[in-house]
Write a protein that holds these residues in place. Structure first.
Motif, mmCIF file in Angstrom:
data_model
loop_
_atom_site.group_PDB
_atom_site.id
_atom_site.type_symbol
_atom_site.label_atom_id
_atom_site.label_comp_id
_atom_site.label_asym_id
_atom_site.label_seq_id
_atom_site.Cartn_x
_atom_site.Cartn_y
_atom_site.Cartn_z
ATOM 1 N N GLU A 99 0.821 -1.215 0.000
ATOM 2 C CA GLU A 99 0.000 0.000 0.000
ATOM 3 C C GLU A 99 0.853 1.262 0.000
ATOM 4 O OE1 GLU A 99 -2.446 -2.233 2.779
ATOM 5 O OE2 GLU A 99 -3.267 -0.247 3.221
ATOM 6 N N ARG A 147 -2.615 5.513 -1.001
ATOM 7 C CA ARG A 147 -2.531 4.101 -0.584
ATOM 8 C C ARG A 147 -2.793 3.249 -1.815
ATOM 9 N NH1 ARG A 147 -5.638 3.751 5.296
ATOM 10 N NH2 ARG A 147 -4.341 5.332 6.281
ATOM 11 N N GLU A 149 -4.090 0.598 -2.709
ATOM 12 C CA GLU A 149 -4.990 -0.446 -2.210
ATOM 13 C C GLU A 149 -5.047 -1.617 -3.184
ATOM 14 O OE1 GLU A 149 -6.833 -0.504 0.591
ATOM 15 O OE2 GLU A 149 -6.839 1.572 1.302
ATOM 16 N N ARG A 158 -13.450 3.167 -1.380
ATOM 17 C CA ARG A 158 -12.078 2.713 -1.177
ATOM 18 C C ARG A 158 -11.283 3.114 -2.404
ATOM 19 N NH1 ARG A 158 -9.540 -0.137 2.259
ATOM 20 N NH2 ARG A 158 -11.458 -0.801 3.245
HETATM 21 MG MG MG Z 1 -6.820 0.312 5.027
#
Ligand code: MG
Ligand code: ATP
Length: 589
Positions: A99, A147, A149, A158
């Motif tokens: 990440e 991040r 992800e 997200r």
């Molecule tokens: Mg997280």
């Protein structure tokens, strides 16, 4: 809100709604944000936010800011671009997975993109703090977080780049942190209430961040990725990654038959085995083999439960946990599919026994050779019963670990925010110390507190929408009033202009001056979800009137043009009460 802002004209505003639902959207907020023209995907998990979306985000950020300032927060700005050296000091450079985006700059210096700012804030604070007199204080910023992800999803729920309000507090001891933590907790409740949300504060796993007490603020929603356990009696709320499992031992006959090896050919599923042995899942000793930072770990659990990998990871203190490769198991002398705890004697293998094993006196377990099981295996008699650990996922209907007679209900939620009592993890590793009143050096005790802005926006939509579109709470609506002139007659245009201007003295106004049909304008006003719609038409002008409609309730009132601002005001008061978004002096509209 006294805006003094000019009327925004839709015809030249960067806003395009869509008629069709996006095909890739799985949750309502994603669908509506795309349809209403709020977001545009640039890359996986990376988005543009159009001006109307940014207005919502600005309002959310303003409410966060007010509440952080109210508890003494000092707003600052720290960088996204960080030298790796700071992250090496705390160990997170290696401890955090993919990440964290790492790269070398043009000089060859190792850098990374901040996913939070514990490192920079601790580095900053160590230049300021020297004595107990400097403490406590709290710093926060609203800054981009990066991040990478593994699975960006749900539109902006997200993402890989987002705005987070992250706050950090500094204290002389845990008592002071504990007292301040209550202030943050209350500020969080106020923030979420003011933006129209009502998350449950849930006890959370502290994971890689270290520290002790931690709460996640989970907004109950089917679109959420978190599961939490709630007691139907005492209200205990805990993330499933943390919730303790108390398995009650079942009374069984005191004398158990001797263990017996049974040939079980061609049985590939647990169902096959259950019908063969004629017993339920709770009579099986289930084995799951993992690779934990390179070591083979086999976890055993009562077959009626599932292993929670976060709890397992914590029990092991492991960083990376994956399901073990069967070749590796075979090499170690393990027979995949037929594993019993007797493998504990093999070298290089760690065995963990979950507490739920204690709920039964005898089990069917693997025979440690192909196509064999052992029945009537008694823990402690037929395999070594070492200390047990709590690595099971709590189930719906399980007894509450906190109170005597409650049972657990499982709920899904969206994590809106997170508060942590970090303790001294960062101050110790980075040398942030202070001199106490007795002149002794001690590490500063820290707390950290995050809220995601885009996720908050999406969650508001999850909680406030209907089949025709978004229904913004008055506190976070991009505009308070949308003025809809119907038809292109000069007098309609002029009257709409006058109405919009009069309203804009007090409220933010979007004037739909596009050359579109009434049908399109109505549909878009529903979709955009602006709290009050003011319609101006030839028929209404003839009587000197405008029609006001409340998006949330559908209530319609027709009033003289001049009274429009006053009527909007009273409609907003009605909404404020209904939405519950107003807290004491914070008049939001
Ligand atoms: Mg997280
Ligand atoms: P999650 O478990 O959802 O990944 P996290 O525990 O990694 O969240 P924190 O590091 O505590 O989250 O971040 C604080 C807040 O930032 C979260 O509560 C959430 O509101 C927001 N947030 C975290 N990750 C993302 C993301 N990838 N996209 C959007 N918002 C995020």
């Amino acid at each position: 809100m006294s805006t003094q802002e000019p009327v925004i004209r839709y015809s030249h505003y960067l806003l395009r709604t869509r008629r069709e639902d996006p095909t890739d959207a799985e949750i309502p907020s994603h669908k509506l944000l795309v349809k209403a023209g709020f977001i545009r995907q640039v890359a996986a998990g990376v988005f543009d936010f159009t001006p109307i979306a940014f207005r919502v985000m600005t309002r959310i950020m303003e409410i966060i800011r007010q509440e952080m300032n109210r508890i003494g927060g000092q707003e600052l700005l720290m960088p996204v671009l960080n030298p790796a050296s700071l992250w090496i000091e705390t160990g997170r450079y290696n401890a955090v997975g993919a990440e964290l985006i790492r790269f070398a700059d043009r000089r060859g210096t190792d850098m990374c993109l901040a996913m939070t700012n514990e490192e920079t804030v601790t580095d900053l604070a160590r230049g300021y703090v020297s004595s107990w007199r400097d403490l406590p204080f709290m710093l926060y910023h609203i800054q981009t977080k990066i991040r990478d992800e593994a699975r960006p999803r749900g539109g902006v729920m997200r993402v890989r780049e987002f705005l987070m309000k992250d706050a950090y507090s500094f204290h002389r001891d845990f008592t002071d942190l504990g007292a301040y933590y209550v202030n943050v907790y209350n500020a969080y409740r106020r923030i979420f209430k003011r933006i129209g949300l009502s998350p449950v504060p849930v006890e959370a796993d502290t994971g890689a961040m270290g520290g002790s007490a931690s709460h996640e603020f989970l907004q109950p929603s089917q679109s959420g990725e978190d599961t939490f356990a709630r007691c139907n009696r005492c209200g205990m709320s805990s993330n499933i990654e943390k919730a303790e499992v108390v398995s009650t031992a079942q009374a069984e006959g005191s004398r158990q038959a001797a263990a017996e090896e049974v040939h079980t050919p061609n049985m590939t599923t647990i169902d096959d085995l259950m019908s063969f042995f004629g017993v339920g899942p709770d009579r099986f000793l289930k084995a799951v083999a993992y690779d934990a930072d390179g070591t083979i770990v086999v976890a055993f659990i009562n077959g009626a439960y599932e292993i929670n990998e976060t709890k397992l990871k914590n029990a092991l203190g492991a960083m990376e946990l994956t399901v073990a490769d069967s070749r590796k198991l075979t090499d170690a002398g393990i027979v995949p599919g037929f594993i019993s705890p007797r493998i504990a004697k093999l070298s290089g293998v760690t065995v963990l026994l979950d507490r739920t094993i204690l709920s039964r006196q005898a089990y069917v377990m693997g025979g440690d050779r192909i196509d064999y099981h052992v029945k009537s295996a008694v823990p402690g008699r037929d395999f070594t019963l070492s200390d047990t650990v709590d690595i099971a996922s709590v189930r719906e209907g399980d007894p509450c670990p906190r109170c005597a007679d409650g049972t657990i209900v499982l709920l899904r939620g969206i994590e809106l925010g997170h508060t942590f009592q970090l303790g001294t993890k960062y101050s110790e590793s980075m040398g942030l110390t202070y001199l106490s009143e007795e002149g002794k050096a001690a590490p500063v005790v820290m707390g950290c507190y995050g809220i995601g802005v885009e996720r908050a926006m999406a969650s508001i939509i999850e909680a406030h929408h209907d089949e025709t579109g978004i229904v913004w709470p008055i506190t976070t609506a991009p505009f308070t009033v949308m003025v809809l002139p119907l038809g292109a007659d000069a007098e309609v245009v002029a009257a709409a202009d006058t109405t919009a201007r009069a309203l804009s003295q007090t409220y933010s106004v979007l004037l739909d001056d596009r050359q579109e049909s009434a049908g399109v304008k109505f549909a878009d006003s529903e979709l955009l979800g602006i709290p009050i719609r003011a319609v101006v038409s030839k028929k209404l002008i003839a009587k000197g009137e405008v029609e006001l409609k409340v998006r949330r309730t559908g209530e319609v009132v027709v009033v003289p043009q001049k009274e429009a601002p006053e009527t909007v005001r009273s409609l907003l008061f009605g909404l404020a009460e209904k939405e519950g978004v107003m807290i004491d002096d914070s008049w939001p509209a």
